[in-house]
Design a protein around this motif. Structure first.
Motif, PDB file in Angstrom:
ATOM      1  N   ASN A  78      76.882 -22.206 119.006  1.00  0.00           N
ATOM      2  CA  ASN A  78      75.559 -21.719 119.399  1.00  0.00           C
ATOM      3  C   ASN A  78      75.089 -20.631 118.446  1.00  0.00           C
ATOM      4  O   ASN A  78      73.932 -20.587 118.058  1.00  0.00           O
ATOM      5  CB  ASN A  78      75.570 -21.148 120.814  1.00  0.00           C
ATOM      6  N   LEU A  79      76.015 -19.738 118.079  1.00  0.00           N
ATOM      7  CA  LEU A  79      75.676 -18.634 117.185  1.00  0.00           C
ATOM      8  C   LEU A  79      75.262 -19.159 115.822  1.00  0.00           C
ATOM      9  O   LEU A  79      74.235 -18.772 115.275  1.00  0.00           O
ATOM     10  CB  LEU A  79      76.861 -17.685 117.052  1.00  0.00           C
ATOM     11  N   ILE A  80      76.031 -20.086 115.268  1.00  0.00           N
ATOM     12  CA  ILE A  80      75.737 -20.626 113.944  1.00  0.00           C
ATOM     13  C   ILE A  80      74.437 -21.413 113.950  1.00  0.00           C
ATOM     14  O   ILE A  80      73.608 -21.271 113.051  1.00  0.00           O
ATOM     15  CB  ILE A  80      76.917 -21.480 113.441  1.00  0.00           C
ATOM     16  N   SER A  81      74.213 -22.220 114.984  1.00  0.00           N
ATOM     17  CA  SER A  81      72.989 -23.023 115.024  1.00  0.00           C
ATOM     18  C   SER A  81      71.746 -22.176 115.226  1.00  0.00           C
ATOM     19  O   SER A  81      70.661 -22.549 114.801  1.00  0.00           O
ATOM     20  CB  SER A  81      73.083 -24.085 116.118  1.00  0.00           C
ATOM     21  N   SER A  82      71.862 -21.015 115.854  1.00  0.00           N
ATOM     22  CA  SER A  82      70.694 -20.179 116.103  1.00  0.00           C
ATOM     23  C   SER A  82      70.452 -19.170 114.996  1.00  0.00           C
ATOM     24  O   SER A  82      69.461 -18.455 115.024  1.00  0.00           O
ATOM     25  CB  SER A  82      70.856 -19.444 117.426  1.00  0.00           C
ATOM     26  N   PHE A  83      71.337 -19.118 113.990  1.00  0.00           N
ATOM     27  CA  PHE A  83      71.210 -18.101 112.948  1.00  0.00           C
ATOM     28  C   PHE A  83      69.857 -18.165 112.252  1.00  0.00           C
ATOM     29  O   PHE A  83      69.217 -17.165 112.036  1.00  0.00           O
ATOM     30  CB  PHE A  83      72.344 -18.226 111.928  1.00  0.00           C
ATOM     31  N   GLY A  84      69.395 -19.337 111.922  1.00  0.00           N
ATOM     32  CA  GLY A  84      68.118 -19.471 111.236  1.00  0.00           C
ATOM     33  C   GLY A  84      66.916 -19.213 112.119  1.00  0.00           C
ATOM     34  O   GLY A  84      65.810 -19.056 111.630  1.00  0.00           O
ATOM     35  N   GLN A  85      67.101 -19.168 113.436  1.00  0.00           N
ATOM     36  CA  GLN A  85      65.989 -18.983 114.355  1.00  0.00           C
ATOM     37  C   GLN A  85      65.683 -17.514 114.622  1.00  0.00           C
ATOM     38  O   GLN A  85      64.630 -17.193 115.122  1.00  0.00           O
ATOM     39  CB  GLN A  85      66.286 -19.679 115.678  1.00  0.00           C
ATOM     40  N   ASN A  86      66.622 -16.646 114.315  1.00  0.00           N
ATOM     41  CA  ASN A  86      66.432 -15.226 114.573  1.00  0.00           C
ATOM     42  C   ASN A  86      65.818 -14.543 113.366  1.00  0.00           C
ATOM     43  O   ASN A  86      65.693 -15.124 112.302  1.00  0.00           O
ATOM     44  CB  ASN A  86      67.758 -14.571 114.941  1.00  0.00           C
ATOM     45  N   SER A  87      65.462 -13.284 113.540  1.00  0.00           N
ATOM     46  CA  SER A  87      64.904 -12.526 112.432  1.00  0.00           C
ATOM     47  C   SER A  87      65.570 -11.154 112.396  1.00  0.00           C
ATOM     48  O   SER A  87      66.316 -10.784 113.297  1.00  0.00           O
ATOM     49  CB  SER A  87      63.394 -12.377 112.603  1.00  0.00           C
ATOM     50  N   PHE A  88      65.284 -10.413 111.348  1.00  0.00           N
ATOM     51  CA  PHE A  88      65.802  -9.064 111.201  1.00  0.00           C
ATOM     52  C   PHE A  88      65.164  -8.189 112.274  1.00  0.00           C
ATOM     53  O   PHE A  88      63.950  -8.178 112.426  1.00  0.00           O
ATOM     54  CB  PHE A  88      65.476  -8.538 109.801  1.00  0.00           C
ATOM     55  N   ARG A  89      65.976  -7.486 113.031  1.00  0.00           N
ATOM     56  CA  ARG A  89      65.466  -6.614 114.102  1.00  0.00           C
ATOM     57  C   ARG A  89      65.237  -5.213 113.548  1.00  0.00           C
ATOM     58  O   ARG A  89      65.951  -4.764 112.655  1.00  0.00           O
ATOM     59  CB  ARG A  89      66.462  -6.553 115.265  1.00  0.00           C
ATOM     60  N   PRO A  90      64.256  -4.491 114.092  1.00  0.00           N
ATOM     61  CA  PRO A  90      63.986  -3.130 113.596  1.00  0.00           C
ATOM     62  C   PRO A  90      65.227  -2.250 113.704  1.00  0.00           C
ATOM     63  O   PRO A  90      66.007  -2.359 114.655  1.00  0.00           O
ATOM     64  CB  PRO A  90      62.875  -2.622 114.524  1.00  0.00           C
ATOM     65  N   ILE A  91      65.383  -1.367 112.723  1.00  0.00           N
ATOM     66  CA  ILE A  91      66.579  -0.526 112.660  1.00  0.00           C
ATOM     67  C   ILE A  91      66.680   0.400 113.873  1.00  0.00           C
ATOM     68  O   ILE A  91      67.776   0.658 114.374  1.00  0.00           O
ATOM     69  CB  ILE A  91      66.633   0.262 111.324  1.00  0.00           C
ATOM     70  N   ASN A  92      65.535   0.875 114.390  1.00  0.00           N
ATOM     71  CA  ASN A  92      65.586   1.746 115.561  1.00  0.00           C
ATOM     72  C   ASN A  92      66.051   0.988 116.803  1.00  0.00           C
ATOM     73  O   ASN A  92      66.646   1.564 117.704  1.00  0.00           O
ATOM     74  CB  ASN A  92      64.257   2.461 115.796  1.00  0.00           C
ATOM     75  N   ASP A  93      65.806  -0.308 116.868  1.00  0.00           N
ATOM     76  CA  ASP A  93      66.320  -1.136 117.960  1.00  0.00           C
ATOM     77  C   ASP A  93      67.816  -1.381 117.769  1.00  0.00           C
ATOM     78  O   ASP A  93      68.585  -1.356 118.724  1.00  0.00           O
ATOM     79  CB  ASP A  93      65.559  -2.460 118.010  1.00  0.00           C
TER      80      ASP A  93
END
Length: 174
Positions: A17-32
């Motif tokens: 699940n983690l590998i397949s979703s890698f391309g679907q996520n984005s860089f999250r703000p550093i403060n988050d």
């Protein structure tokens, strides 16, 4: 495990699940990513909750973890010139063997394993334990962050949407 509302099917977080979703996520703000109020002692008494937290954080912050690991790797390369040379040689060999020749013919598993073994030996003889230390430091930071970072509402929504639809929620949530 989480329970999807529509189907009552239990989803166990897995590495697939983690590998397949890698391309679907984005860089999250550093403060988050480093919001200090959101860290706490991992729930060691509830292994399912701990596994769910770690997998959700690995999925939600995947690009942040990749960036942290890359920074640690870049620091190690800058500190040790022979490590840089070994990485460049391995990168060039990887490109030639797997990209240039990989298009012409498929490689046997033994050739792939031979490449990995030769790369490991080259890294060990040129940089000693630096390569191993770099990997373990990056891995330790990622695992500690994933285990201690309490999931935000955004991460929980992302996990719920992914469990319900099979794809991560990718729009910017502010």
């Amino acid at each position: 495990p989480t329970l999807t509302p529509q189907t009552n099917i239990t989803h166990h977080p897995t590495m697939d699940n983690l590998i397949s979703s890698f391309g679907q996520n984005s860089f999250r703000p550093i403060n988050d990513f480093i919001e200090f109020g959101r860290f706490g002692i991992p729930p060691f008494n509830d292994p399912n909750h701990l596994a769910e937290r770690v997998m959700a954080n690995l999925e939600y912050y995947s690009y942040n973890y990749l960036a942290v690991s890359a920074l640690i790797f870049l620091y190690a390369v800058m500190v040790n010139f022979s490590f840089l040379v070994a990485v460049l040689i391995i990168s060039a060999a990887f490109y030639y063997i797997f990209v240039m020749n990989g298009l012409k013919r498929s490689l046997e598993q033994s050739h792939k394993l031979g490449f990995v073994a030769a790369s490991a030996l080259l890294l060990y003889y040129t940089s000693g334990f630096l390569a191993i230390q770099t990997v373990f430091i990056a891995l330790a930071l990622v695992v500690v962050h994933a285990a201690t970072r309490k999931r935000s509402v955004k991460a929980k929504v992302n996990t719920a949407v992914k469990n319900a639809t099979g794809t991560a929620f990718t729009s910017k949530m502010r």
